[in-house]
Design a protein around this motif. Structure first.
Motif, PDB file in Angstrom:
ATOM      1  N   LEU A 126       2.598   6.562  -9.111  1.00 57.58           N
ATOM      2  CA  LEU A 126       3.320   7.832  -9.063  1.00 57.58           C
ATOM      3  C   LEU A 126       3.888   8.153 -10.446  1.00 57.58           C
ATOM      4  CD1 LEU A 126       5.352   7.258  -5.757  1.00 57.58           C
ATOM      5  CD2 LEU A 126       3.116   8.349  -6.007  1.00 57.58           C
ATOM      6  N   GLU A 127       3.958   9.445 -10.766  1.00 57.67           N
ATOM      7  CA  GLU A 127       4.416   9.870 -12.086  1.00 57.67           C
ATOM      8  C   GLU A 127       5.827   9.390 -12.390  1.00 57.67           C
ATOM      9  OE1 GLU A 127       4.025  14.057 -12.393  1.00 57.67           O
ATOM     10  OE2 GLU A 127       1.813  14.048 -12.411  1.00 57.67           O
ATOM     11  N   GLU A 128       6.638   9.236 -11.352  1.00 56.16           N
ATOM     12  CA  GLU A 128       8.031   8.843 -11.563  1.00 56.16           C
ATOM     13  C   GLU A 128       8.163   7.401 -12.059  1.00 56.16           C
ATOM     14  OE1 GLU A 128       8.023  11.667  -7.950  1.00 56.16           O
ATOM     15  OE2 GLU A 128       6.693  10.203  -8.923  1.00 56.16           O
ATOM     16  N   ASN A 129       7.122   6.593 -11.855  1.00 57.85           N
ATOM     17  CA  ASN A 129       7.202   5.178 -12.212  1.00 57.85           C
ATOM     18  C   ASN A 129       6.766   4.933 -13.651  1.00 57.85           C
ATOM     19  OD1 ASN A 129       8.104   4.363  -9.673  1.00 57.85           O
ATOM     20  ND2 ASN A 129       6.004   4.156  -8.887  1.00 57.85           N
ATOM     21  N   LYS A 130       7.347   3.925 -14.271  1.00 57.99           N
ATOM     22  CA  LYS A 130       6.894   3.505 -15.591  1.00 57.99           C
ATOM     23  C   LYS A 130       5.468   2.960 -15.489  1.00 57.99           C
ATOM     24  CE  LYS A 130      11.402   2.522 -17.618  1.00 57.99           C
ATOM     25  NZ  LYS A 130      12.280   1.521 -18.282  1.00 57.99           N
ATOM     26  N   GLU A 131       4.766   3.008 -16.594  1.00 54.47           N
ATOM     27  CA  GLU A 131       3.342   2.676 -16.594  1.00 54.47           C
ATOM     28  C   GLU A 131       3.073   1.284 -16.022  1.00 54.47           C
ATOM     29  OE1 GLU A 131      -0.464   3.766 -16.805  1.00 54.47           O
ATOM     30  OE2 GLU A 131       1.222   5.043 -17.415  1.00 54.47           O
ATOM     31  N   ARG A 132       3.898   0.321 -16.350  1.00 51.81           N
ATOM     32  CA  ARG A 132       3.623  -1.050 -15.911  1.00 51.81           C
ATOM     33  C   ARG A 132       3.797  -1.229 -14.402  1.00 51.81           C
ATOM     34  NH1 ARG A 132       8.921  -1.670 -17.992  1.00 51.81           N
ATOM     35  NH2 ARG A 132      10.329  -3.027 -16.759  1.00 51.81           N
ATOM     36  N   PHE A 133       4.511  -0.292 -13.767  1.00 55.08           N
ATOM     37  CA  PHE A 133       4.699  -0.380 -12.326  1.00 55.08           C
ATOM     38  C   PHE A 133       3.652   0.422 -11.549  1.00 55.08           C
ATOM     39  CE2 PHE A 133       9.338  -0.825 -13.633  1.00 55.08           C
ATOM     40  CZ  PHE A 133       9.300  -2.210 -13.587  1.00 55.08           C
ATOM     41  N   ARG A 134       2.996   1.349 -12.213  1.00 55.98           N
ATOM     42  CA  ARG A 134       2.052   2.224 -11.503  1.00 55.98           C
ATOM     43  C   ARG A 134       0.818   1.472 -11.023  1.00 55.98           C
ATOM     44  NH1 ARG A 134       1.601   8.163 -14.173  1.00 55.98           N
ATOM     45  NH2 ARG A 134       0.264   8.323 -12.340  1.00 55.98           N
ATOM     46  N   ASP A 135       0.576   0.327 -11.657  1.00 55.90           N
ATOM     47  CA  ASP A 135      -0.641  -0.436 -11.356  1.00 55.90           C
ATOM     48  C   ASP A 135      -0.437  -1.488 -10.248  1.00 55.90           C
ATOM     49  OD1 ASP A 135      -3.403  -1.014 -12.003  1.00 55.90           O
ATOM     50  OD2 ASP A 135      -2.702  -2.887 -12.896  1.00 55.90           O
ATOM     51  N   ILE A 136       0.778  -1.618  -9.744  1.00 57.89           N
ATOM     52  CA  ILE A 136       1.087  -2.729  -8.828  1.00 57.89           C
ATOM     53  C   ILE A 136       0.179  -2.738  -7.601  1.00 57.89           C
ATOM     54  CG2 ILE A 136       2.828  -3.639  -7.228  1.00 57.89           C
ATOM     55  CD1 ILE A 136       4.960  -2.874  -9.271  1.00 57.89           C
ATOM     56  N   THR A 137      -0.085  -1.579  -7.037  1.00 56.40           N
ATOM     57  CA  THR A 137      -0.859  -1.535  -5.787  1.00 56.40           C
ATOM     58  C   THR A 137      -2.341  -1.242  -6.006  1.00 56.40           C
ATOM     59  OG1 THR A 137      -0.274   0.806  -5.512  1.00 56.40           O
ATOM     60  CG2 THR A 137       1.132  -0.835  -4.401  1.00 56.40           C
ATOM     61  N   SER A 138      -2.811  -1.398  -7.239  1.00 51.82           N
ATOM     62  CA  SER A 138      -4.193  -1.001  -7.513  1.00 51.82           C
ATOM     63  C   SER A 138      -5.203  -2.120  -7.325  1.00 51.82           C
ATOM     64  CB  SER A 138      -4.318  -0.446  -8.936  1.00 51.82           C
ATOM     65  OG  SER A 138      -4.085  -1.462  -9.895  1.00 51.82           O
ATOM     66  N   ARG A 139      -4.837  -3.368  -7.648  1.00 54.79           N
ATOM     67  CA  ARG A 139      -5.794  -4.472  -7.638  1.00 54.79           C
ATOM     68  C   ARG A 139      -5.410  -5.493  -6.583  1.00 54.79           C
ATOM     69  NH1 ARG A 139      -5.157  -7.408 -12.028  1.00 54.79           N
ATOM     70  NH2 ARG A 139      -3.336  -6.288 -12.804  1.00 54.79           N
ATOM     71  N   LEU A 140      -6.340  -5.826  -5.731  1.00 51.59           N
ATOM     72  CA  LEU A 140      -6.085  -6.794  -4.672  1.00 51.59           C
ATOM     73  C   LEU A 140      -6.114  -8.213  -5.237  1.00 51.59           C
ATOM     74  CD1 LEU A 140      -5.628  -7.253  -1.667  1.00 51.59           C
ATOM     75  CD2 LEU A 140      -8.104  -7.121  -1.328  1.00 51.59           C
ATOM     76  N   GLY A 142      -4.339  -9.819  -7.707  1.00 58.49           N
ATOM     77  CA  GLY A 142      -4.297 -10.096  -9.136  1.00 58.49           C
ATOM     78  C   GLY A 142      -3.767 -11.502  -9.370  1.00 58.49           C
ATOM     79  N   ASP A 143      -4.274 -12.190 -10.373  1.00 57.34           N
ATOM     80  CA  ASP A 143      -3.964 -13.605 -10.531  1.00 57.34           C
ATOM     81  C   ASP A 143      -2.633 -13.845 -11.217  1.00 57.34           C
ATOM     82  OD1 ASP A 143      -4.932 -16.343 -10.124  1.00 57.34           O
ATOM     83  OD2 ASP A 143      -4.939 -16.463 -12.308  1.00 57.34           O
ATOM     84  N   ASP A 144      -2.145 -12.901 -12.007  1.00 64.78           N
ATOM     85  CA  ASP A 144      -0.879 -13.061 -12.703  1.00 64.78           C
ATOM     86  C   ASP A 144       0.253 -13.184 -11.681  1.00 64.78           C
ATOM     87  OD1 ASP A 144       1.617 -11.240 -13.842  1.00 64.78           O
ATOM     88  OD2 ASP A 144       0.796 -12.651 -15.310  1.00 64.78           O
ATOM     89  N   ARG A 145       1.111 -14.212 -11.805  1.00 68.74           N
ATOM     90  CA  ARG A 145       2.150 -14.467 -10.796  1.00 68.74           C
ATOM     91  C   ARG A 145       3.189 -13.352 -10.744  1.00 68.74           C
ATOM     92  NH1 ARG A 145      -0.143 -16.707  -7.457  1.00 68.74           N
ATOM     93  NH2 ARG A 145       1.740 -17.477  -6.468  1.00 68.74           N
ATOM     94  N   ARG A 146       3.534 -12.796 -11.879  1.00 70.05           N
ATOM     95  CA  ARG A 146       4.495 -11.696 -11.894  1.00 70.05           C
ATOM     96  C   ARG A 146       3.927 -10.489 -11.151  1.00 70.05           C
ATOM     97  NH1 ARG A 146       8.908 -10.422 -15.205  1.00 70.05           N
ATOM     98  NH2 ARG A 146       8.535 -12.416 -16.261  1.00 70.05           N
ATOM     99  N   TYR A 147       2.680 -10.185 -11.419  1.00 72.99           N
ATOM    100  CA  TYR A 147       2.012  -9.063 -10.734  1.00 72.99           C
ATOM    101  C   TYR A 147       1.957  -9.315  -9.229  1.00 72.99           C
ATOM    102  CZ  TYR A 147      -1.751  -5.704  -9.658  1.00 72.99           C
ATOM    103  OH  TYR A 147      -2.505  -4.685  -9.129  1.00 72.99           O
TER     104      TYR A 147
END
Length: 555
Positions: A126-140, A142-147
């Protein structure tokens, strides 16, 4: 038919992945396909329910194999607008101390009688979110623990909140695997930290006997990403001292927990000995997985099978020639598709073995190649056979990719003696073609490491018998030389060299029983096909499974 208890209200079914159709890249494998089958069955049985998942807009993984069998990974994007309706409601969670807005899309599953069950897809792009948060729900996955932790915050906490925003009155929150366990913390805060009240609301299903597959996060990372949502001291009481263990969190805050087969229940109790873990064996949704040709046969000889799959036990009365003709029709479709999508030219009159599932070392896709000379000898002396492999490896699963490389290497090595292929891009469409069109379903997991294994159930829906090690559901569904065949020793026996013992037995079963029966005793072969329908398909379905959840977990 399943009798729905009167006191039952509404269940919210949380799953990181839900498979509805191949072109919606919202799933990776069996967990997501099971979730889709479960939600379809809620609709069939007029059960008030709602599914909650994430949008996975870049999919799981687009698989391409190069000429050496190396898996080349890339995003598998799809367009949600082609399948879903965006809702105006939103909610917010805190990640790394900042507000992250969550939107929601909806898809409704409708039963033949018109009852609908909605599925909500959470979206942070969503436009309201910062770029690093917009990708959270995009990849099933993801291997990075923070993600990964960020995803689980969105699914669990965000999912619980969006249900409130939409006005749902939830009676039970069902966590399909531990990815949504943080919803229990959201409920804990709403219930003034009363754990017993939360337990009354939560149900947890574990799907893996693999210790390494249960998500854990260091408390340092939890403090950075989740913040002070719940104190670390409280989390340690609900999990473990060393790290936040998501399955332990779910077990400690669920009034009912279960594994997905009887054997998996035994393994889960060994993994978590302090907890009461029931077992409800998985099933599949027959109207989804029964092929067109077999559906026509069932409509004629087993009327009502779609609404009451137990009726498939009456398949024993279906004429053998109709079962065989339906199978040949589906086999022709499969072989045509394989020939159009690979360089091998297969023959629909040759005995065909199928092996298709998520690529993982413990599933041992290469077991059949332990003695390639023996394999070629069987083909020469007992009749031609051909093998179709399929399955994706996780993008970070190097050992799984190596397994694919070994299998494709053997395929190239034996190409002059046995026709084999490894299909790229295994998905629900290929799954339906394969489980309906092969002559034999092969399954070779290491004992104690297969939670259930629903692909063999899909095959049984189409009269395809299974050859498998005794693990998962096959311990329950196997009747030797009646519904299929076992590989190797009994579940409680541990061979010194499992690969050697199991491969030797696999060859013996093919050589002495299976191929002679297929080529020389068609009457018996079709009788085994019919038994697979009557004994296995009539029981291992989601109508039975959901009925057990209603009785044991939801009321």
């Amino acid at each position: 038919m399943i009798k729905i208890p009167q006191e039952f209200d509404t269940v919210a079914y949380f799953s990181m992945e839900i498979g509805l159709e191949s072109d919606m890249r919202t799933y990776s494998g069996g967990l997501g396909v099971l979730a889709g089958d479960t939600l379809r069955t809620f609709a069939d049985l007029n059960i008030n329910a709602v599914g909650v998942t994430q949008i996975n807009s870049k999919g799981y993984n687009r698989q391409v194999l190069d000429e050496n069998g190396n898996q080349i990974d890339s995003p598998d994007e799809w367009n949600p607008e082609d399948f879903l309706e965006r809702l105006p409601e939103t909610t917010t969670v805190k990640i790394e101390g900042e507000d992250v807005k969550i939107g929601v899309w909806r898809r409704e599953i409708e039963s033949p009688e018109g009852f609908t069950v909605p599925i909500l897809f959470l979206d942070t792009d969503l436009e309201e979110n910062k770029e690093r948060f917009r990708d959270i729900t995009s990849r099933l996955y993801g291997d990075d623990r923070r993600y990964r932790l960020s995803q689980e915050i969105v699914l669990g906490i965000g999912g619980a909140r969006i249900l409130d925003e939409l006005g749902y009155n939830i009676d039970k929150y069902h966590m399909n695997e531990s990815h949504s366990s943080l919803l229990s913390l959201e409920l804990l805060k709403k219930q003034d930290m009363d754990r017993e009240k939360v337990k009354d609301l939560c149900v947890f299903t574990t799907h893996t006997p693999e210790g390494s597959a249960h998500d854990e996060f260091s408390y340092g990372l939890v403090e950075e990403v989740l913040g002070d949502f719940v104190s670390i001291s409280e989390l340690k009481e609900l999990s473990q001292e060393e790290s936040l263990h998501m399955s332990l969190l779910a077990l400690n805050l669920s009034g009912y927990s279960n594994a997905v087969s009887k054997r998996h229940g035994e393994v889960s109790k060994q993994m978590f000995p302090e907890y009461s873990i029931d077992s409800i064996t998985n099933g599949v949704h027959p109207p989804t997985w029964v092929s067109e040709s077999f559906a026509e046969v069932y409509d004629e000889w087993v009327p009502g099978w779609r609404s009451d799959p137990y009726k498939l036990k009456h398949a024993v009365g279906i004429p053998e020639e109709e079962i065989w003709e339906a199978h040949l029709s589906e086999k022709e479709k499969l072989i045509d598709a394989v020939n159009n999508n690979s360089e091998v030219e297969m023959n629909d009159r040759v005995f065909t073995i199928g092996f298709a599932r998520r690529a993982a070392p413990y599933k041992r896709a290469d077991l059949i190649f332990q003695d390639t000379d023996r394999l070629v000898q069987i083909a020469k002396e007992k009749g031609d056979f051909q093998v179709i492999f399929a399955g994706k490896a996780h993008p970070q699963g190097e050992k799984s990719k190596e397994m694919i490389g070994r299998v494709t290497g053997h395929i190239r090595e034996l190409k002059d003696d046995i026709k084999m292929t490894y299909l790229q891009g295994y998905d629900m469409d290929w799954g339906a073609l394969l489980t309906a069109g092969v002559d034999l379903w092969l399954n070779t997991p290491e004992r104690g490491r297969e939670a259930c294994g629903t692909s063999g159930m899909k095959a049984a829906c189409n009269g395809v018998p299974q050859l498998s090690t005794l693990d998962g559901w096959w311990i329950e569904g196997h009747l030797e030389d009646v519904t299929g065949w076992k590989i190797g020793l009994e579940p409680e026996e541990t061979p010194e060299n499992a690969y050697q013992t199991d491969s030797k037995d696999l060859y013996e079963k093919l050589e002495e029983y299976i191929m002679p029966c297929f080529y020389a005793d068609r009457k018996k072969w079709v009788r085994i096909m019919r038994n697979a329908i009557a004994f296995n398909a009539s029981y291992y379905h989601t109508h039975r499974m959901v009925g057990e959840y209603l009785v044991n977990a939801y009321t």
